[in-house]
Design an enzyme around this catalytic site. Sequence first.
Site, short mmCIF file in Angstrom:
data_model
loop_
_atom_site.label_atom_id
_atom_site.label_comp_id
_atom_site.label_asym_id
_atom_site.label_seq_id
_atom_site.Cartn_x
_atom_site.Cartn_y
_atom_site.Cartn_z
N ASP A 67 0.81 -1.21 0.00
CA ASP A 67 0.00 0.00 0.00
C ASP A 67 0.85 1.26 0.00
OD1 ASP A 67 0.96 -0.38 2.56
OD2 ASP A 67 -1.00 -0.72 3.46
N ASN A 136 -7.55 -2.67 14.21
CA ASN A 136 -8.95 -2.91 13.82
C ASN A 136 -9.08 -4.11 12.86
OD1 ASN A 136 -7.91 -1.93 11.44
ND2 ASN A 136 -9.34 -0.23 11.22
N HIS A 138 -7.34 -4.53 10.01
CA HIS A 138 -7.06 -4.30 8.58
C HIS A 138 -5.77 -5.01 8.17
CE1 HIS A 138 -4.77 -0.22 9.28
NE2 HIS A 138 -3.92 -1.21 9.22
N GLU A 143 -9.83 -1.83 5.16
CA GLU A 143 -10.45 -1.48 6.43
C GLU A 143 -11.74 -2.27 6.65
OE1 GLU A 143 -8.67 0.16 8.37
OE2 GLU A 143 -8.31 2.24 7.80
C1 GLP Z 1 -0.39 0.35 8.53
C2 GLP Z 1 -0.18 -0.52 7.30
C3 GLP Z 1 -0.47 -1.97 7.59
C4 GLP Z 1 0.17 -2.40 8.89
C5 GLP Z 1 -0.38 -1.57 10.01
C6 GLP Z 1 0.10 -1.98 11.39
O1 GLP Z 1 -1.70 0.76 8.71
N1 GLP Z 1 -0.97 -0.11 6.19
O2 GLP Z 1 0.00 -2.75 6.51
O3 GLP Z 1 -0.06 -3.74 9.12
O4 GLP Z 1 0.02 -0.23 9.76
O5 GLP Z 1 1.21 -1.25 11.79
P1 GLP Z 1 2.15 -1.62 12.99
O6 GLP Z 1 2.97 -2.77 12.56
O7 GLP Z 1 2.98 -0.37 13.19
O8 GLP Z 1 1.28 -1.93 14.15
#
Ligand code: GLP
Length: 240
Positions: A67, A136, A138, A143
């Site tokens: 992404d 959440n 995702h 989402e």
């Molecule tokens: C972002 C990314 C996700 C990732 C998420 C969790 O929102 N788009 O791909 O999994 O963060 O992040 P973290 O690993 O910092 O908890």
Amino acid sequence: MRVIVCENYEQLSKEGAKLFASQMILKPNSVLGLATGSTPVGLYKHLIEMNKAGEIDFSDITSFNLDEYYPLSPENDQSYRYFMNENLFNFVNIDKARTFVPNGLSENPEEEGKNYDELIEKAGGVDIQLLGIGQNGHIGFNEPDVNLITGTHLTDLTENTIQANSRFFNSIDEVPTKAITMGMASIMKAKKIVLLASGANKKAVVSELLNDHITTNVPATLLKLHPDVVLICDKEAYGA
Ligand code: GLP
């Protein structure tokens, strides 16, 4: 879904890196699906060390990231392109021309999404996909919603995600409210999936992965339909 529970974040990072290294050794021209967020950083550090030690080679690797924020320039230090350069690509012998991240400045995000999925297919599909998980549920930026989208697409970020990701920005107002993300089918087409979850703030969502329910309210639960998923979590995320 196979579950590996690790003592701590360091062990989780090592276990994840081992799976990616094995894939690269078995198939030097693998297509890697890569992720951002704080969780994969340790895994990337291990891959950098293994590359420096001559244990793994990135010269024939192709990569696709999940992404990118929209609209955001790849030069912006909050962009996921910048993140990937700083946390992996600049430190290994990968050909940057074969590292793909959705274009956060695309004037036609719909076409960008379609082209991105086509590029993945032309490359032979993702051999191993790395995923983090949002609090959440995702994955990428898919989402929670009644309907999830199959292909790579432009999406609105939820308040919860904007709040969670604001820790990387000077203020919450700077967090983009949209992103281009690989869709659920784009992710599910990967041959293998490695999902990482670390820390007590992921415990509630990890418990949703460990039961036998599937719901679009927690998009990661759809991974239960995939034949080859490994969830690597630390004790805090597992709730042990
Ligand atoms: C972002 C990314 C996700 C990732 C998420 C969790 O929102 N788009 O791909 O999994 O963060 O992040 P973290 O690993 O910092 O908890």
